[in-house]
Scaffold this active site. Structure first.
Site, PDB file in Angstrom:
ATOM      1  N   LYS A 114       0.655  -0.853   0.195  1.00 29.80           N
ATOM      2  CA  LYS A 114       0.052  -0.209  -0.321  1.00 29.80           C
ATOM      3  C   LYS A 114       0.841   0.802  -0.339  1.00 29.80           C
ATOM      4  CE  LYS A 114      -4.281   1.138   0.106  1.00 29.80           C
ATOM      5  NZ  LYS A 114      -5.359   0.029  -0.663  1.00 29.80           N
TER       6      LYS A 114
HETATM    7  P1  NAD Z   1     -12.770   7.533  -3.887  1.00 32.99           P
HETATM    8  O1  NAD Z   1     -12.088   8.084  -3.409  1.00 32.99           O
HETATM    9  O2  NAD Z   1     -13.191   7.298  -5.163  1.00 32.99           O
HETATM   10  O3  NAD Z   1     -14.003   7.022  -2.629  1.00 32.99           O
HETATM   11  C1  NAD Z   1     -14.883   7.913  -1.295  1.00 32.99           C
HETATM   12  C2  NAD Z   1     -15.483   7.849  -0.885  1.00 32.99           C
HETATM   13  O4  NAD Z   1     -15.226   8.473   0.257  1.00 32.99           O
HETATM   14  C3  NAD Z   1     -16.212   9.191  -1.565  1.00 32.99           C
HETATM   15  O5  NAD Z   1     -16.893   9.569  -2.040  1.00 32.99           O
HETATM   16  C4  NAD Z   1     -15.671  10.274  -0.379  1.00 32.99           C
HETATM   17  O6  NAD Z   1     -16.885  11.525  -0.332  1.00 32.99           O
HETATM   18  C5  NAD Z   1     -16.544   9.795   0.840  1.00 32.99           C
HETATM   19  N1  NAD Z   1     -16.139   9.726   1.983  1.00 32.99           N
HETATM   20  C6  NAD Z   1     -14.903  10.418   3.489  1.00 32.99           C
HETATM   21  N2  NAD Z   1     -14.760  10.634   3.750  1.00 32.99           N
HETATM   22  C7  NAD Z   1     -15.818  10.112   4.049  1.00 32.99           C
HETATM   23  C8  NAD Z   1     -16.677  10.697   5.373  1.00 32.99           C
HETATM   24  N3  NAD Z   1     -16.416  10.277   6.780  1.00 32.99           N
HETATM   25  N4  NAD Z   1     -18.391   9.986   5.391  1.00 32.99           N
HETATM   26  C9  NAD Z   1     -18.887   9.412   3.908  1.00 32.99           C
HETATM   27  N5  NAD Z   1     -18.373   9.564   3.133  1.00 32.99           N
HETATM   28  C10 NAD Z   1     -17.048   9.939   2.909  1.00 32.99           C
HETATM   29  O7  NAD Z   1     -12.489   5.814  -3.250  1.00 32.99           O
HETATM   30  P2  NAD Z   1     -12.424   4.585  -3.147  1.00 32.99           P
HETATM   31  O8  NAD Z   1     -11.593   3.871  -4.262  1.00 32.99           O
HETATM   32  O9  NAD Z   1     -14.083   4.311  -3.648  1.00 32.99           O
HETATM   33  O10 NAD Z   1     -12.181   3.582  -2.131  1.00 32.99           O
HETATM   34  C11 NAD Z   1     -13.323   3.632  -0.686  1.00 32.99           C
HETATM   35  C12 NAD Z   1     -12.494   2.339  -0.309  1.00 32.99           C
HETATM   36  O11 NAD Z   1     -13.036   1.904  -0.191  1.00 32.99           O
HETATM   37  C13 NAD Z   1     -11.166   2.664   0.887  1.00 32.99           C
HETATM   38  O12 NAD Z   1     -11.854   1.743   2.103  1.00 32.99           O
HETATM   39  C14 NAD Z   1     -10.403   1.581  -0.257  1.00 32.99           C
HETATM   40  O13 NAD Z   1      -9.074   1.561   0.474  1.00 32.99           O
HETATM   41  C15 NAD Z   1     -11.498   0.421  -0.836  1.00 32.99           C
HETATM   42  N6  NAD Z   1     -10.837   0.326  -1.876  1.00 32.99           N
HETATM   43  C16 NAD Z   1     -10.582   0.457  -3.172  1.00 32.99           C
HETATM   44  C17 NAD Z   1     -10.502  -0.062  -3.887  1.00 32.99           C
HETATM   45  C18 NAD Z   1     -10.548   0.235  -5.096  1.00 32.99           C
HETATM   46  O14 NAD Z   1     -10.603  -0.163  -6.200  1.00 32.99           O
HETATM   47  N7  NAD Z   1     -10.867   2.188  -4.998  1.00 32.99           N
HETATM   48  C19 NAD Z   1     -10.180  -1.801  -4.005  1.00 32.99           C
HETATM   49  C20 NAD Z   1     -10.883  -2.152  -2.171  1.00 32.99           C
HETATM   50  C21 NAD Z   1     -10.784  -1.413  -1.512  1.00 32.99           C
END
Ligand code: NAD
Length: 420
Positions: free
Chosen positions: A109
């Site tokens: 990461k």
């Molecule tokens: P992203 O940046 O695209 O989206 C994050 C979202 O969370 C946004 O809509 C943001 O406004 C919202 N957010 C932030 N703080 C918040 C709060 N306090 N309350 C409510 N909403 C809030 O990120 P993502 O890629 O969608 O990742 C989200 C989660 O999924 C993370 O934990 C990431 O590690 C995990 N993840 C992502 C992937 C991937 O392929 N992108 C894969 C596995 C896991």
């Protein structure tokens, strides 16, 4: 370094989950130590010329948890709260996730402590290019392959490919995954994580005997993962009652129109102010009555304060580490919530990243339908394996998923032996 990492609450959480499962697996003390601690913790300072002519230096980290099973794989996060402990915890979870899915990767990461929402496109590009340059001694298609995470996207990955390829003197698309399809990215990668979350939630509904077209869901986070999870749930006939993001929360008892909501978010930058629903309290939203609660934002949002008040039947952990160990204990004691643990629930992303890496290395590309069929086959098999293991050993889903992942890593370490 070990003591420093343990001071961070997110690393302490990953560490306590590991200890519990290592006890259950009765790992020998030597294998236990070798599995638990990250192999490499890289910390760099990234100087960036800002638009106003000043120079800002951003702290950045890359943690490579293990390289025993292949190159490390894991996202790159841009967020103001990024710190080395959080990055190390996320790398550890990636390790168990890759092993659970049988992917030939270790976990990694990365993160840069910055606020991408406050930065211009040019500033983000210069940050990404300089970070990639700082990482060149430590990455490679057989060493470390990054992907998007919170605050980064396919464009970030495109800048990384360009920077790395310029350094090598030839195009090396396999250095990252989650890049645009016109730069040899994979069909299906952008939607893979959210698609996987919805697919696994549907498997859980089936297991509980609930029909998807009568089910309801609440989704926290409407970024990459949350938005696709909501769209695919909607396609299955699940009514999405509420969605939140950093701007606020909106709800509608009749179900939100997810496609209209997406248009609103593209136009305004957040869910707040969406006319197809009422604004609601983002914290109270987590406690709404629903079949599926999908936290898809950041870690540690299901805590000892709200775990006892949840009114969902399925907790689909779309984000990494959304549930604290204290909340886990409450949920276990309640016994009325089916948990799809993060390392299984969001594994769709790294699974299609694996497909993308294979395609990039072979320069041979698959169609979208082939990608999705292969993804669903692998997720369904992992879901069955975790459920079977949990039932056989009478342990919660999280212990089952971590148990399968950690024992796979432990076996590889034992088989390879210790050098010298
Ligand atoms: P992203 O940046 O695209 O989206 C994050 C979202 O969370 C946004 O809509 C943001 O406004 C919202 N957010 C932030 N703080 C918040 C709060 N306090 N309350 C409510 N909403 C809030 O990120 P993502 O890629 O969608 O990742 C989200 C989660 O999924 C993370 O934990 C990431 O590690 C995990 N993840 C992502 C992937 C991937 O392929 N992108 C894969 C596995 C896991």
């Amino acid at each position: 370094m070990q003591e420093l990492l343990l001071k961070d609450p997110v690393f302490a959480m990953a560490s306590s989950q590991f200890d519990r499962v290592a006890d259950f697996l009765e790992l020998t003390p030597d294998i236990r130590q070798r599995c638990k601690w990250p192999k490499r913790v890289i910390s760099v300072s990234v100087p960036v010329k800002m638009d106003d002519g000043t120079t800002k230096v951003f702290p950045a980290y890359r943690v490579q948890h293990h390289l025993s099973r292949g190159p490390v794989k894991g996202g790159l996060r841009y967020h103001p709260k990024v710190n080395v402990g959080e990055v190390a915890a996320l790398a550890m979870w990636m390790n168990w996730k890759c092993a659970l899915l049988g992917l030939p990767f270790g976990g990694g990461k990365g993160g840069v402590t910055c606020d991408p929402r406050e930065m211009s496109v040019g500033e983000r590009e210069r940050l990404t290019r300089r970070f990639t340059t700082e990482m060149i001694p430590f990455i490679g298609t057989q060493i470390d392959v990054m992907a998007p995470d919170v605050g980064t996207d396919s464009q970030t990955m495109a800048w990384m490919v360009d920077t790395y390829s310029t350094h090598l003197g030839h195009l090396e698309p396999g250095i990252v995954t989650g890049k645009p399809v016109n730069l040899q990215g994979s069909e299906g990668r952008t939607e893979a994580t959210g698609h996987g979350v919805a697919f696994l939630a549907a498997q859980a509904l089936e297991k509980l005997g609930i029909r998807a077209d009568t089910a309801t869901a609440v989704v926290q986070g409407f970024g990459n993962v949350g938005s696709f999870a909501a769209k695919v749930l909607d396609r299955y006939g699940v009514k999405v009652l509420a969605v939140s993001d950093v701007s606020g929360a909106v709800c509608n008892d009749a179900g939100l129109d997810i496609f209209e909501l997406e248009k609103h978010v593209i136009a305004t930058g957040g869910v707040a102010g969406f006319e197809g629903g009422n604004s609601c309290d983002p914290q109270a939203m987590l406690e709404m009555e629903c079949d599926i609660l999908a936290p898809a934002a950041l870690e540690r949002v299901i805590t000892k304060e709200n775990a006892g008040k949840l009114r969902c039947k399925i907790l689909a952990e779309a984000a990494n580490g959304p549930t604290t160990p204290e909340a886990d204990a409450i949920i276990e004691a309640r016994g009325d919530i089916f948990v799809i643990p993060d390392i299984l629930c969001n594994a769709g992303g790294v699974t299609v990243s694996y497909f993308e890496w294979v395609q990039s290395l072979q320069h041979f590309f698959w169609g979208g339908r082939e990608v999705m069929e292969k993804l669903e086959t692998m997720l369904a098999e992992a879901f069955r394996k975790v459920v079977r293991f949990g039932e056989k050993h009478d342990v919660p889903m999280r212990v089952a998923a971590l148990g399968l992942g950690i024992s796979e890593v432990a076996k590889t370490k034992e088989t390879r032996g210790l050098f010298p």
